[in-house]
Design a protein around this motif. Structure first.
Motif, PDB file in Angstrom:
ATOM      1  N   TYR A  68     -14.087 -33.534  39.044  1.00 47.39           N
ATOM      2  CA  TYR A  68     -13.276 -34.666  38.580  1.00 47.39           C
ATOM      3  C   TYR A  68     -12.340 -35.199  39.664  1.00 47.39           C
ATOM      4  O   TYR A  68     -11.981 -36.372  39.651  1.00 47.39           O
ATOM      5  CB  TYR A  68     -12.469 -34.267  37.349  1.00 47.39           C
ATOM      6  CG  TYR A  68     -13.222 -34.492  36.064  1.00 47.39           C
ATOM      7  CD1 TYR A  68     -12.858 -35.501  35.174  1.00 47.39           C
ATOM      8  CD2 TYR A  68     -14.315 -33.700  35.717  1.00 47.39           C
ATOM      9  CE1 TYR A  68     -13.551 -35.715  34.000  1.00 47.39           C
ATOM     10  CE2 TYR A  68     -15.012 -33.904  34.554  1.00 47.39           C
ATOM     11  CZ  TYR A  68     -14.634 -34.918  33.695  1.00 47.39           C
ATOM     12  OH  TYR A  68     -15.338 -35.139  32.525  1.00 47.39           O
ATOM     13  N   ARG A  69     -11.928 -34.348  40.600  1.00 54.24           N
ATOM     14  CA  ARG A  69     -10.941 -34.744  41.620  1.00 54.24           C
ATOM     15  C   ARG A  69     -11.552 -34.953  43.009  1.00 54.24           C
ATOM     16  O   ARG A  69     -10.838 -35.247  43.959  1.00 54.24           O
ATOM     17  CB  ARG A  69      -9.828 -33.690  41.706  1.00 54.24           C
ATOM     18  CG  ARG A  69      -9.103 -33.452  40.381  1.00 54.24           C
ATOM     19  CD  ARG A  69      -8.094 -34.547  40.083  1.00 54.24           C
ATOM     20  NE  ARG A  69      -7.664 -34.608  38.709  1.00 54.24           N
ATOM     21  CZ  ARG A  69      -6.753 -33.844  38.129  1.00 54.24           C
ATOM     22  NH1 ARG A  69      -6.158 -32.901  38.823  1.00 54.24           N
ATOM     23  NH2 ARG A  69      -6.443 -34.019  36.866  1.00 54.24           N
ATOM     24  N   ASN A 106     -15.298 -39.100  43.786  1.00 51.25           N
ATOM     25  CA  ASN A 106     -14.110 -38.920  42.941  1.00 51.25           C
ATOM     26  C   ASN A 106     -12.868 -38.522  43.739  1.00 51.25           C
ATOM     27  O   ASN A 106     -11.812 -38.284  43.147  1.00 51.25           O
ATOM     28  CB  ASN A 106     -14.381 -37.867  41.864  1.00 51.25           C
ATOM     29  CG  ASN A 106     -15.418 -38.329  40.879  1.00 51.25           C
ATOM     30  OD1 ASN A 106     -15.551 -39.508  40.605  1.00 51.25           O
ATOM     31  ND2 ASN A 106     -16.185 -37.396  40.348  1.00 51.25           N
ATOM     32  N   LYS A 109      -9.014 -39.275  42.867  1.00 47.12           N
ATOM     33  CA  LYS A 109      -8.831 -39.641  41.456  1.00 47.12           C
ATOM     34  C   LYS A 109      -7.994 -38.589  40.750  1.00 47.12           C
ATOM     35  O   LYS A 109      -8.042 -37.413  41.078  1.00 47.12           O
ATOM     36  CB  LYS A 109     -10.179 -39.797  40.749  1.00 47.12           C
ATOM     37  CG  LYS A 109     -10.970 -41.000  41.221  1.00 47.12           C
ATOM     38  CD  LYS A 109     -12.229 -41.148  40.402  1.00 47.12           C
ATOM     39  CE  LYS A 109     -13.019 -42.370  40.868  1.00 47.12           C
ATOM     40  NZ  LYS A 109     -14.274 -42.508  40.119  1.00 47.12           N
ATOM     41  N   GLU A 110      -7.245 -39.007  39.781  1.00 45.06           N
ATOM     42  CA  GLU A 110      -6.405 -38.090  38.982  1.00 45.06           C
ATOM     43  C   GLU A 110      -6.860 -38.105  37.525  1.00 45.06           C
ATOM     44  O   GLU A 110      -6.046 -38.079  36.611  1.00 45.06           O
ATOM     45  CB  GLU A 110      -4.931 -38.502  39.099  1.00 45.06           C
ATOM     46  CG  GLU A 110      -4.336 -38.240  40.475  1.00 45.06           C
ATOM     47  CD  GLU A 110      -4.321 -36.756  40.831  1.00 45.06           C
ATOM     48  OE1 GLU A 110      -4.057 -35.912  39.950  1.00 45.06           O
ATOM     49  OE2 GLU A 110      -4.581 -36.443  42.009  1.00 45.06           O
ATOM     50  N   THR A 111      -8.154 -38.136  37.317  1.00 47.82           N
ATOM     51  CA  THR A 111      -8.729 -38.137  35.983  1.00 47.82           C
ATOM     52  C   THR A 111      -8.343 -36.851  35.249  1.00 47.82           C
ATOM     53  O   THR A 111      -8.429 -35.769  35.832  1.00 47.82           O
ATOM     54  CB  THR A 111     -10.267 -38.221  36.080  1.00 47.82           C
ATOM     55  OG1 THR A 111     -10.612 -39.311  36.931  1.00 47.82           O
ATOM     56  CG2 THR A 111     -10.901 -38.406  34.719  1.00 47.82           C
ATOM     57  N   LYS A 138     -15.213 -43.644  28.175  1.00 44.19           N
ATOM     58  CA  LYS A 138     -14.340 -44.802  28.416  1.00 44.19           C
ATOM     59  C   LYS A 138     -14.246 -45.691  27.185  1.00 44.19           C
ATOM     60  O   LYS A 138     -13.255 -46.382  26.989  1.00 44.19           O
ATOM     61  CB  LYS A 138     -14.846 -45.606  29.613  1.00 44.19           C
ATOM     62  CG  LYS A 138     -14.677 -44.870  30.922  1.00 44.19           C
ATOM     63  CD  LYS A 138     -15.210 -45.679  32.083  1.00 44.19           C
ATOM     64  CE  LYS A 138     -15.075 -44.880  33.369  1.00 44.19           C
ATOM     65  NZ  LYS A 138     -15.658 -45.579  34.505  1.00 44.19           N
TER      66      LYS A 138
END
Length: 166
Positions: A68-69, A106, A109-111, A138
């Motif tokens: 994710y990051r 990714n 990103k801070e998802t 989303k």
């Protein structure tokens, strides 16, 4: 004396020796930065690793967070060079390089990291983790993803060598 037994070097054999030496030197020069670029796989980066369920669960969560990051360095340390993941839904097999390329998108990103539940079985130097991740698309629609990862333990660290995205 050996010089009496061996024929004197020819121009062709001298050239082959020079080319072989240059190839080895070139490989060493090119490989050194590549090895350095793979990241720090020390305990500080990967954490203390034991042959226990909690370590595998921590690595599974670390893997998800890395995806994710965009933390390709973490995954480069965790994944065996021969890593392959099967995705039966679209009949594909992804390599370590494929996964690292995908994850790199990714970076930065801070998802939010979705919750992860893992069930782990350890058998000596091998472990299998079945994990379920629950998230929200989303569109706001909830979803679940299921996957299995296979690990081996060597030199004080776990390495993932295969997986299945269910």
């Amino acid at each position: 004396m050996l010089s009496d037994i061996r024929p004197p070097p020819t121009e062709e054999s001298s050239m082959r020796t020079t080319v072989a030496f240059a190839a080895v030197l070139f490989a060493a020069i090119v490989a050194a930065p590549a090895v350095a670029a793979t990241g720090d796989c020390s305990r500080a980066r990967m954490g203390e690793q034991k042959k226990d369920v909690e370590t595998i669960k921590r690595l599974e969560l670390g893997w998800l967070t890395a995806e994710y990051r965009g933390d390709t360095a973490f995954l480069d340390c965790l994944l065996d060079d021969g890593y392959a993941a099967i995705a039966p839904k679209d009949d594909t097999v992804r390599s370590k390089a494929d996964l690292l390329e995908h994850v790199a998108k990714n970076k930065g990103k801070e998802t939010p990291i979705p919750p992860l539940q893992s069930t782990v079985v350890i058998n000596g130097d091998h472990a299998t983790a079945y994990s379920t991740m629950k998230g929200t698309r989303k569109t706001g629609e909830p979803y679940e993803a299921h996957f299995v990862d296979a690990y081996y333990f060597r030199d004080g660290a776990w390495h993932a060598f295969g997986g299945v995205d269910l």
